[in-house]
Design a protein around this motif. Sequence first.
Motif, PDB file in Angstrom:
ATOM      1  N   THR A 260     -36.271  11.186 -51.059  1.00 59.86           N
ATOM      2  CA  THR A 260     -37.949  11.595 -49.770  1.00 59.86           C
ATOM      3  C   THR A 260     -37.379  12.065 -48.424  1.00 59.86           C
ATOM      4  OG1 THR A 260     -38.084   8.594 -50.553  1.00 59.86           O
ATOM      5  CG2 THR A 260     -39.235  10.331 -52.472  1.00 59.86           C
ATOM      6  N   LEU A 261     -36.717  11.275 -48.503  1.00 59.81           N
ATOM      7  CA  LEU A 261     -35.356  10.989 -47.330  1.00 59.81           C
ATOM      8  C   LEU A 261     -34.961  12.123 -47.042  1.00 59.81           C
ATOM      9  CD1 LEU A 261     -34.181   7.563 -48.051  1.00 59.81           C
ATOM     10  CD2 LEU A 261     -36.451   7.996 -46.737  1.00 59.81           C
ATOM     11  N   PRO A 262     -34.766  12.519 -45.732  1.00 60.59           N
ATOM     12  CA  PRO A 262     -33.809  13.483 -45.467  1.00 60.59           C
ATOM     13  C   PRO A 262     -32.536  13.588 -46.109  1.00 60.59           C
ATOM     14  CG  PRO A 262     -34.842  12.596 -43.236  1.00 60.59           C
ATOM     15  CD  PRO A 262     -34.912  12.576 -44.654  1.00 60.59           C
ATOM     16  N   THR A 263     -31.977  15.124 -46.081  1.00 62.80           N
ATOM     17  CA  THR A 263     -30.314  14.687 -46.766  1.00 62.80           C
ATOM     18  C   THR A 263     -29.236  14.481 -45.693  1.00 62.80           C
ATOM     19  OG1 THR A 263     -30.948  16.580 -47.368  1.00 62.80           O
ATOM     20  CG2 THR A 263     -28.170  16.157 -47.150  1.00 62.80           C
ATOM     21  N   SER A 264     -29.070  13.624 -46.115  1.00 60.45           N
ATOM     22  CA  SER A 264     -27.717  12.436 -45.719  1.00 60.45           C
ATOM     23  C   SER A 264     -25.857  12.667 -45.112  1.00 60.45           C
ATOM     24  CB  SER A 264     -27.887  10.878 -45.654  1.00 60.45           C
ATOM     25  OG  SER A 264     -27.763  10.688 -47.027  1.00 60.45           O
ATOM     26  N   PRO A 265     -25.740  12.592 -44.365  1.00 56.06           N
ATOM     27  CA  PRO A 265     -24.055  12.953 -44.522  1.00 56.06           C
ATOM     28  C   PRO A 265     -23.476  11.379 -45.400  1.00 56.06           C
ATOM     29  CG  PRO A 265     -24.669  11.643 -42.520  1.00 56.06           C
ATOM     30  CD  PRO A 265     -25.603  11.833 -42.921  1.00 56.06           C
ATOM     31  N   MET A 266     -22.708  11.456 -45.993  1.00 55.53           N
ATOM     32  CA  MET A 266     -21.245  10.666 -46.819  1.00 55.53           C
ATOM     33  C   MET A 266     -21.497   9.844 -45.447  1.00 55.53           C
ATOM     34  SD  MET A 266     -17.935  11.592 -49.148  1.00 55.53           S
ATOM     35  CE  MET A 266     -18.112  10.099 -50.607  1.00 55.53           C
ATOM     36  N   PHE A 267     -20.921   9.055 -45.033  1.00 57.26           N
ATOM     37  CA  PHE A 267     -21.023   8.302 -43.655  1.00 57.26           C
ATOM     38  C   PHE A 267     -22.012   7.727 -42.908  1.00 57.26           C
ATOM     39  CE2 PHE A 267     -16.738  10.099 -44.859  1.00 57.26           C
ATOM     40  CZ  PHE A 267     -15.941   8.544 -46.543  1.00 57.26           C
ATOM     41  N   GLU A 268     -23.314   7.747 -43.579  1.00 57.70           N
ATOM     42  CA  GLU A 268     -24.539   7.691 -42.215  1.00 57.70           C
ATOM     43  C   GLU A 268     -23.816   5.950 -41.711  1.00 57.70           C
ATOM     44  OE1 GLU A 268     -28.192   8.232 -44.375  1.00 57.70           O
ATOM     45  OE2 GLU A 268     -26.917   6.855 -45.794  1.00 57.70           O
ATOM     46  N   GLU A 269     -24.991   5.677 -40.703  1.00 61.12           N
ATOM     47  CA  GLU A 269     -24.751   4.784 -40.022  1.00 61.12           C
ATOM     48  C   GLU A 269     -25.668   4.111 -40.818  1.00 61.12           C
ATOM     49  OE1 GLU A 269     -25.859   5.785 -36.265  1.00 61.12           O
ATOM     50  OE2 GLU A 269     -23.773   4.660 -35.539  1.00 61.12           O
ATOM     51  N   ARG A 270     -25.931   2.545 -41.422  1.00 58.42           N
ATOM     52  CA  ARG A 270     -26.863   1.769 -41.348  1.00 58.42           C
ATOM     53  C   ARG A 270     -28.060   0.949 -40.482  1.00 58.42           C
ATOM     54  NH1 ARG A 270     -22.529  -0.710 -42.298  1.00 58.42           N
ATOM     55  NH2 ARG A 270     -22.186  -3.147 -42.406  1.00 58.42           N
ATOM     56  N   HIS A 271     -28.570   0.339 -40.867  1.00 60.13           N
ATOM     57  CA  HIS A 271     -29.737  -0.563 -40.272  1.00 60.13           C
ATOM     58  C   HIS A 271     -29.957  -1.598 -41.079  1.00 60.13           C
ATOM     59  CE1 HIS A 271     -30.777   3.718 -38.106  1.00 60.13           C
ATOM     60  NE2 HIS A 271     -31.535   2.881 -37.491  1.00 60.13           N
ATOM     61  N   ALA A 272     -29.845  -2.360 -40.206  1.00 62.18           N
ATOM     62  CA  ALA A 272     -30.313  -3.910 -40.671  1.00 62.18           C
ATOM     63  C   ALA A 272     -31.610  -4.789 -39.051  1.00 62.18           C
ATOM     64  CB  ALA A 272     -29.017  -4.761 -40.672  1.00 62.18           C
ATOM     65  N   VAL A 273     -32.364  -5.904 -40.419  1.00 60.46           N
ATOM     66  CA  VAL A 273     -32.725  -6.666 -39.326  1.00 60.46           C
ATOM     67  C   VAL A 273     -32.989  -8.095 -39.767  1.00 60.46           C
ATOM     68  CG1 VAL A 273     -35.282  -6.735 -39.266  1.00 60.46           C
ATOM     69  CG2 VAL A 273     -34.582  -4.377 -39.344  1.00 60.46           C
ATOM     70  N   SER A 274     -32.931  -8.900 -38.763  1.00 61.40           N
ATOM     71  CA  SER A 274     -32.524 -10.365 -38.921  1.00 61.40           C
ATOM     72  C   SER A 274     -33.753 -10.977 -39.872  1.00 61.40           C
ATOM     73  CB  SER A 274     -31.966 -10.947 -37.296  1.00 61.40           C
ATOM     74  OG  SER A 274     -33.236 -10.703 -37.035  1.00 61.40           O
ATOM     75  N   ASP A 275     -33.703 -11.653 -40.036  1.00 70.44           N
ATOM     76  CA  ASP A 275     -34.820 -12.999 -40.307  1.00 70.44           C
ATOM     77  C   ASP A 275     -35.868 -13.734 -39.623  1.00 70.44           C
ATOM     78  OD1 ASP A 275     -34.118 -12.808 -43.533  1.00 70.44           O
ATOM     79  OD2 ASP A 275     -32.442 -13.946 -43.316  1.00 70.44           O
ATOM     80  N   SER A 276     -37.307 -14.226 -39.749  1.00 70.88           N
ATOM     81  CA  SER A 276     -37.725 -14.658 -38.322  1.00 70.88           C
ATOM     82  C   SER A 276     -38.211 -15.796 -38.946  1.00 70.88           C
ATOM     83  CB  SER A 276     -38.538 -13.558 -37.865  1.00 70.88           C
ATOM     84  OG  SER A 276     -38.999 -13.986 -36.963  1.00 70.88           O
ATOM     85  N   LEU A 277     -39.303 -16.189 -38.145  1.00 67.48           N
ATOM     86  CA  LEU A 277     -39.822 -17.252 -37.912  1.00 67.48           C
ATOM     87  C   LEU A 277     -41.354 -17.482 -37.456  1.00 67.48           C
ATOM     88  CD1 LEU A 277     -36.858 -20.117 -36.587  1.00 67.48           C
ATOM     89  CD2 LEU A 277     -37.972 -20.042 -39.159  1.00 67.48           C
ATOM     90  N   LEU A 278     -42.482 -17.630 -37.979  1.00 63.99           N
ATOM     91  CA  LEU A 278     -43.834 -17.515 -38.004  1.00 63.99           C
ATOM     92  C   LEU A 278     -44.191 -18.540 -37.823  1.00 63.99           C
ATOM     93  CD1 LEU A 278     -46.582 -15.256 -37.467  1.00 63.99           C
ATOM     94  CD2 LEU A 278     -46.696 -16.830 -40.292  1.00 63.99           C
ATOM     95  N   LEU A 279     -44.666 -18.869 -36.059  1.00 61.35           N
ATOM     96  CA  LEU A 279     -44.915 -20.120 -35.537  1.00 61.35           C
ATOM     97  C   LEU A 279     -45.657 -19.889 -34.939  1.00 61.35           C
ATOM     98  CD1 LEU A 279     -41.256 -20.874 -33.838  1.00 61.35           C
ATOM     99  CD2 LEU A 279     -42.485 -21.758 -36.201  1.00 61.35           C
ATOM    100  N   PRO A 280     -46.859 -21.382 -34.406  1.00 62.16           N
ATOM    101  CA  PRO A 280     -48.169 -20.864 -33.486  1.00 62.16           C
ATOM    102  C   PRO A 280     -48.332 -20.003 -32.648  1.00 62.16           C
ATOM    103  CG  PRO A 280     -47.506 -23.742 -34.032  1.00 62.16           C
ATOM    104  CD  PRO A 280     -46.152 -22.749 -35.013  1.00 62.16           C
ATOM    105  N   GLY A 281     -47.337 -20.477 -32.061  1.00 58.24           N
ATOM    106  CA  GLY A 281     -47.445 -19.888 -30.943  1.00 58.24           C
ATOM    107  C   GLY A 281     -46.066 -19.091 -29.958  1.00 58.24           C
ATOM    108  N   GLN A 282     -45.980 -18.238 -30.946  1.00 63.18           N
ATOM    109  CA  GLN A 282     -45.026 -17.356 -30.781  1.00 63.18           C
ATOM    110  C   GLN A 282     -45.002 -16.262 -31.496  1.00 63.18           C
ATOM    111  OE1 GLN A 282     -42.226 -17.036 -28.237  1.00 63.18           O
ATOM    112  NE2 GLN A 282     -42.499 -15.393 -28.921  1.00 63.18           N
ATOM    113  N   GLU A 283     -45.130 -15.178 -32.023  1.00 60.87           N
ATOM    114  CA  GLU A 283     -45.150 -13.698 -32.589  1.00 60.87           C
ATOM    115  C   GLU A 283     -43.816 -13.768 -33.185  1.00 60.87           C
ATOM    116  OE1 GLU A 283     -46.155 -10.043 -30.157  1.00 60.87           O
ATOM    117  OE2 GLU A 283     -48.133 -10.882 -31.234  1.00 60.87           O
ATOM    118  N   PRO A 284     -43.150 -13.583 -34.658  1.00 53.30           N
ATOM    119  CA  PRO A 284     -41.813 -13.387 -34.786  1.00 53.30           C
ATOM    120  C   PRO A 284     -41.734 -11.775 -34.541  1.00 53.30           C
ATOM    121  CG  PRO A 284     -44.014 -12.848 -36.375  1.00 53.30           C
ATOM    122  CD  PRO A 284     -44.508 -12.819 -35.406  1.00 53.30           C
ATOM    123  N   ARG A 285     -40.325 -12.134 -33.748  1.00 49.35           N
ATOM    124  CA  ARG A 285     -38.896 -11.378 -33.517  1.00 49.35           C
ATOM    125  C   ARG A 285     -37.977 -11.238 -34.365  1.00 49.35           C
ATOM    126  NH1 ARG A 285     -40.222 -10.698 -27.763  1.00 49.35           N
ATOM    127  NH2 ARG A 285     -38.291 -11.035 -27.521  1.00 49.35           N
TER     128      ARG A 285
END
Length: 916
Positions: A260-285
């Motif tokens: 389903t994804l575009p053809t990728s190189p063998m040594f492609e870069e990868r992505h990552a996302v941190s965890d977050s917190l849901l607080l009443p006065g702040q949007e999760p970052r």
Amino acid sequence: MFRRLLILFDASANPEQVLTAARRLAPAPESVHLYAVSPERRDLEAPRPPSLNALDLLWEGMRDWHVATGIGHQLEDHLSTDAVLQSARQHGSDLVVVGPLFGTSPRSRVSAILAVAIRERLHVLSVGAHCPSVPSPTSRLAIAVSPDGRGLRSVATFLANHTTSRELIALTTNEAPEKAQEVEALSHALGVTETVRIEPLSISPMDRAEAYEEAARRWGADLLLVATDAVDDMYARLLGMFGARALQESYVPTLLLPRTLPTSPMFEERHAVSDSLLLPGQEPRFAVEQVGLMPTVTVPPPGILTAFESGAPLGGAQHQGGTATLPASWFSHIRVGHIRALAFAFDSSARELTPSHVLAPEKPLLLIDSHVTQPALHDALMGLTDTCHPVFVRLRDSEPLDAHRERLHKLMPGLVPLLLIDASAWLDDARADDVPRLVDAQRLLRVAMRLAMAGAVISAVVTRDENKPAHPFLRTLTPSELLHLPDGHALAPLPIPDEPDTFSRELTLAGGSRCVAGHTIDFELDNAREREAVIAAIDSARNTVHWQCYIVEDDAVTARFAEALKHAAARGVRVRLLADALYSGHDSFGAMNPVLVHLSQTPNVDARAIAPLSGLPNLQALKQRNHRKLLLIDTEQAFVTGRNMGAPYYTGFDEVALKRTSHYREVPWLDCGARLTGPLVSELERAFLVEWTRAGGEAFPVPTASPTGSTSARLVLHEGLKDTHTLDTQLALIRNARSRLVLVNTFPLLLELQNALVAALHRGVRVDVLFGSVRPHFGQQSHFPGGTLREVADRYVRSRLDAVIDAGGIAYEFAMPPAPSWEPELERVYPHVHAKLLVCDTTTVAVGSANLDVTAAYWESEALLVVQDMPFAERMLAALAPLLTRSRRIDREDSRWRAEAEQRAWMSRNWPSLVG
């Protein structure tokens, strides 16, 4: 279920297992096209030789198969991948079923399978020679999963549309067994909630197909799902080459989910996302990063991040500068105390998905530096989970998020799920590019403070640095202190004072101090008037004069101050002087300041140096200087100022006969200070006393100053690497501005402050910045003699203003019109601006010694008076208005300004952070 089938089978073999597998996925197809391979004949209508008896069995088995529009057929004498692809296109097939082909090379068979799944992007069901010929009594699926979860999205899509299985077995490799939690998080985020077991397989890459087949068979699966998105094209072909025999001889049908994804190189870069917190006065970052082969962490280009939870997309949000902020409304269904698994898809990534968690805390948070590595910490944390949520904080992106997670999983095997948030995501400090590692403990404490501002309750902050920071309302611990807590001891959060509104609460948390009423406060921008006010105050002293300074010059203005101090001492007034040892050149490296030496020889006068230096000092000793400027008279009157003791700070612009040949140091500076009476004067005296006794002076009593007026203010004191109170106060003022911000300063903006100003502009706040010329000049761009290197500092200061100007901020270069005493040819003069002023709306003013750069933020000790009084703020704005009017407004399209843009950008990126 599938509607249009292409069945590729051996015309001389028993086809029952092919039909059994196909009918499970397509019980009532619209059409079926048979593609038979026989080396003997192509014509299905001609008399069949005995070797084609399998066709009779196939026709017989299809009689009770409810095919809506009929069955087509073709007979080929060899396997042709191109012919298979053409047939699939011609008949609009959505499922290609490939049975065992005994007269065909297994490698040719698997090449056709991969071509259909990857190139043609169709589902392919591979039925091996040993697959059952009767339906399975169970409904159990095995899923071949990449350790990083790639391909799970296509698995989840298939499960949502094509199966009624009751049990799932997720199989992965043993490259990183501790990643099982991430695989499970992705599964849940995508709606695959039935996973009962995640089994890591100890296999070599070339034996992977056999291992998956064996494990699926061992677990009694009746179908093995394999997502081609999980591997790049080159590796898929290697697996096909070495796994061809396993697919041909398999006992469990294998369904290849299409690319389903575009053809990728063998040594492609990868992505990552941190965890977050849901607080009443702040949007999760969330922190967002891109990891290369080395692995090196980079900030991905701006794009859209799509979040999935429980199989449904929550929406797409912009990520920029390595941070994504998601709307809190997306998570309104999450109950307090629950942790939800998320999956993120990048619009530019072939890696497809990355896992994350978001926690809505019900218990206090225990924030831990993610580099705290003591093995004994595991037991301590497990014993605290009933009373708090342990949350790890990554402070630097020198190590990728997934590397942090792997290390923490090994260290904390029983802590599930393990939460890892990122400091820069919450501080928005441009990934701390301009602050050194030495300040990480303060940054960790600052994350806790930001979370507390958003409504989180904080048990403690655990830092790896033994020189831990301090905060009056937040507990800080070292790992050894956490390990030696009494058994069963609950880390009760420290109480935070009640405040009438959110703004006051943020200022209290930021500065560690309360707002106090009962003052009379004024300010002075005119150097000459302030000089005379200081001398008059000293002349009025009855008991004590306490003066703390950063720089003591040896010039005519300082001589006037010295005379006033000696006269006071002669009256019996006790005079105590404090000066920074490095910048006043007093009691450091053998040097002594002549003014301070002379004063020390006067009875009743004692002058001391703050933090003397000798030998070869380290960076901390050089950078942790005391930058406060305080003058206290009888514990009744105080000056909190940006002015040092010397001519540039206390000389009026019209008091100097400036010429084109005047040295740059003869040009006065714009500066500002506040004069106050009331209760805070005692607090200032106690701050002076701390530094005085630290410098070896004897303690003295501090009387209580009485209220004198109605103005409210708070004193914010920052002490070196112990805290960041002045920076956090400046940020709180910027974040809470609703209509206007005015900043007066000529120091290079800390990137975090730059980001905060840009964010304020995006909220619709007007931002005015008045800055000066570190190397003064006149006319169009003619510099006074001397100070050539100061042009470098000018470019650095301006480089940090570019982003603010580009976002719509208004910047003014301070200018003075010609004075009667000046040479007429000078035209306008552009002096240095040494004032440190910040006005928030028409309600609050911060004035003192704290600049807006990294040195003031983290290293040097500072004093800031925050006046929360509308009349005071309006008077300040009225006094600044003519200064802005007579100054040069920066036009971003000006050819001279644009000509230096590239130099400024280079300076911003490369100026050493130790210079500040």
